[in-house]
Design a protein around this motif. Structure first.
Motif, PDB file in Angstrom:
ATOM      1  N   GLU A 129      -1.075  -1.880  -9.456  1.00 54.14           N
ATOM      2  CA  GLU A 129      -1.988  -0.877  -9.988  1.00 54.14           C
ATOM      3  C   GLU A 129      -2.841  -0.239  -8.889  1.00 54.14           C
ATOM      4  O   GLU A 129      -3.068   0.972  -8.896  1.00 54.14           O
ATOM      5  CB  GLU A 129      -2.857  -1.494 -11.070  1.00 54.14           C
ATOM      6  N   HIS A 130      -3.317  -1.044  -7.959  1.00 50.96           N
ATOM      7  CA  HIS A 130      -4.133  -0.490  -6.881  1.00 50.96           C
ATOM      8  C   HIS A 130      -3.292   0.376  -5.943  1.00 50.96           C
ATOM      9  O   HIS A 130      -3.807   1.340  -5.361  1.00 50.96           O
ATOM     10  CB  HIS A 130      -4.823  -1.613  -6.106  1.00 50.96           C
ATOM     11  N   THR A 131      -2.020   0.018  -5.788  1.00 49.79           N
ATOM     12  CA  THR A 131      -1.125   0.852  -4.999  1.00 49.79           C
ATOM     13  C   THR A 131      -0.930   2.204  -5.665  1.00 49.79           C
ATOM     14  O   THR A 131      -0.938   3.254  -5.011  1.00 49.79           O
ATOM     15  CB  THR A 131       0.240   0.170  -4.811  1.00 49.79           C
ATOM     16  N   GLY A 165      -6.369  -1.955 -14.087  1.00 47.91           N
ATOM     17  CA  GLY A 165      -7.151  -1.873 -12.858  1.00 47.91           C
ATOM     18  C   GLY A 165      -7.379  -3.209 -12.205  1.00 47.91           C
ATOM     19  O   GLY A 165      -8.068  -3.303 -11.188  1.00 47.91           O
ATOM     20  N   ARG A 200      -3.980  -6.152  -8.320  1.00 47.46           N
ATOM     21  CA  ARG A 200      -4.287  -5.637  -6.987  1.00 47.46           C
ATOM     22  C   ARG A 200      -3.053  -5.103  -6.261  1.00 47.46           C
ATOM     23  O   ARG A 200      -3.176  -4.282  -5.369  1.00 47.46           O
ATOM     24  CB  ARG A 200      -4.951  -6.725  -6.146  1.00 47.46           C
ATOM     25  N   GLN A 233       0.826  -1.207   0.000  1.00 43.97           N
ATOM     26  CA  GLN A 233       0.000   0.000   0.000  1.00 43.97           C
ATOM     27  C   GLN A 233       0.862   1.259   0.000  1.00 43.97           C
ATOM     28  O   GLN A 233       0.505   2.266   0.592  1.00 43.97           O
ATOM     29  CB  GLN A 233      -0.908   0.001   1.240  1.00 43.97           C
ATOM     30  N   ASP A 262      -3.042   3.614  -7.701  1.00 43.43           N
ATOM     31  CA  ASP A 262      -4.310   4.325  -7.520  1.00 43.43           C
ATOM     32  C   ASP A 262      -4.357   4.998  -6.147  1.00 43.43           C
ATOM     33  O   ASP A 262      -4.814   6.136  -6.014  1.00 43.43           O
ATOM     34  CB  ASP A 262      -5.489   3.350  -7.659  1.00 43.43           C
ATOM     35  N   TYR A 263      -3.889   4.281  -5.138  1.00 41.52           N
ATOM     36  CA  TYR A 263      -3.870   4.825  -3.775  1.00 41.52           C
ATOM     37  C   TYR A 263      -2.968   6.054  -3.697  1.00 41.52           C
ATOM     38  O   TYR A 263      -3.305   7.057  -3.060  1.00 41.52           O
ATOM     39  CB  TYR A 263      -3.393   3.739  -2.807  1.00 41.52           C
ATOM     40  N   SER A 293      -8.776   7.091 -10.017  1.00 44.95           N
ATOM     41  CA  SER A 293      -8.015   7.633  -8.894  1.00 44.95           C
ATOM     42  C   SER A 293      -7.494   9.037  -9.172  1.00 44.95           C
ATOM     43  O   SER A 293      -7.048   9.729  -8.254  1.00 44.95           O
ATOM     44  CB  SER A 293      -6.840   6.708  -8.565  1.00 44.95           C
ATOM     45  N   ASP A 351     -12.426   4.350  -6.605  1.00 47.65           N
ATOM     46  CA  ASP A 351     -11.028   4.415  -6.186  1.00 47.65           C
ATOM     47  C   ASP A 351     -10.072   3.804  -7.200  1.00 47.65           C
ATOM     48  O   ASP A 351      -8.909   4.217  -7.285  1.00 47.65           O
ATOM     49  CB  ASP A 351     -10.837   3.711  -4.831  1.00 47.65           C
ATOM     50  N   VAL A 352     -10.532   2.791  -7.942  1.00 47.32           N
ATOM     51  CA  VAL A 352      -9.645   2.075  -8.858  1.00 47.32           C
ATOM     52  C   VAL A 352     -10.299   1.906 -10.218  1.00 47.32           C
ATOM     53  O   VAL A 352     -11.496   2.143 -10.387  1.00 47.32           O
ATOM     54  CB  VAL A 352      -9.266   0.684  -8.287  1.00 47.32           C
TER      55      VAL A 352
END
Length: 256
Positions: free
Chosen positions: A136-138, A130, A133, A39, A140-141, A174, A187-188
């Motif tokens: 890409e999600h990091t 997207g 996890r 994260q 986005d965060y 994001s 969020d994503v």
């Protein structure tokens, strides 16, 4: 050196070895965080480059070695064992030289590291779907919390394969600027906008990352200087105590 001075030196050295043990635990913990955290900005680089993984293993190794050195240094100080004190001094000297060499190398290779980082992130933006996890999600965060879009700017997203090949006005969710009007915020993933005027942040994340580094530069530098001072004091105290010990008395070594 008088007996009182020897006693004071011994317990000061014990204290510094205890601090060195704690610093080693912090270094090892940081290495474990780099290796397992998903994260943070580090996770984006780790997924795309083996360099970060190697660096995390090095940090874990250095931290473990520092903890071991701190432990044996405490034993050598309390029981006045010259061989352990000499070994402790030698290892501290080698670690200090390695730290200085690493700092000089990073300083002179900073442009290359920045270039490699830019290539890693831009490559991730091109292939963004997207669905990954971890990476890409990091990212986005990072974009959402730092309120930025892309690496150098939102134009980096124009090379994304899904956005480039779509007839719709897609943009990364994001990047959504909540102060601008638009549809529901996610969020994503990729979101659709009715017009070509996208409600996104205009600032690239490189600016936010560089600002974070500048804001925390004093803390990072202070930690590095603190570690170096502890190492130098440990070297001085261990050498003074080692010289004051007349002969090695192995009967002082605790038996288990």
């Amino acid at each position: 050196m008088g007996k009182g001075c020897i006693t004071v030196t011994k317990y000061f050295l014990f204290l510094f070895n205890l601090l060195f043990f704690i610093f080693g635990a912090l270094i090892m913990g940081f290495g474990l965080w780099v290796l397992f955290d998903n994260q943070s900005f580090i996770a984006v680089l780790q997924e795309s480059s083996d360099t970060v993984k190697v660096a995390s293993y090095i940090l874990i190794g250095v931290g473990s070695l520092s903890m071991a050195m701190g432990f044996f240094g405490c034993i050598g100080a309390i029981y006045e064992i010259r061989c352990l004190l000499g070994l402790y001094f030698t290892c501290l000297l080698l670690i200090l030289i390695a730290q200085v060499a690493a700092g000089v190398l990073i300083y002179f290779q900073r442009d290359r590291l920045k270039y490699e980082m830019s290539n890693i992130i831009k490559g991730m933006l091109v292939n963004y779907t997207g669905q990954n996890r971890t990476t890409e999600h990091t990212w986005d965060y990072i974009q959402k919390t730092m309120k930025c879009c892309g690496w150098t700017g939102p134009g980096n997203w124009s090379d994304n394969l899904l956005i480039k090949n779509s007839s719709q006005n897609l943009y990364p969710c994001s990047c959504r600027n909540e102060s601008l009007p638009g549809v529901d915020i996610k969020d994503v993933g990729l979101c659709e906008h009715l017009s070509a005027d996208l409600p996104i942040y205009e600032t690239g994340c490189i600016t936010s990352v560089e600002k974070w580094l500048l804001d925390n530069c004093g803390v990072i530098l202070g930690i590095c200087v603190g570690v170096a001072v502890v190492e130098l004091l440990g070297m001085i105290l261990s050498m003074c105590l080692c010289k004051s010990v007349v002969q090695e008395d192995y009967t002082k070594v605790p038996k288990y």
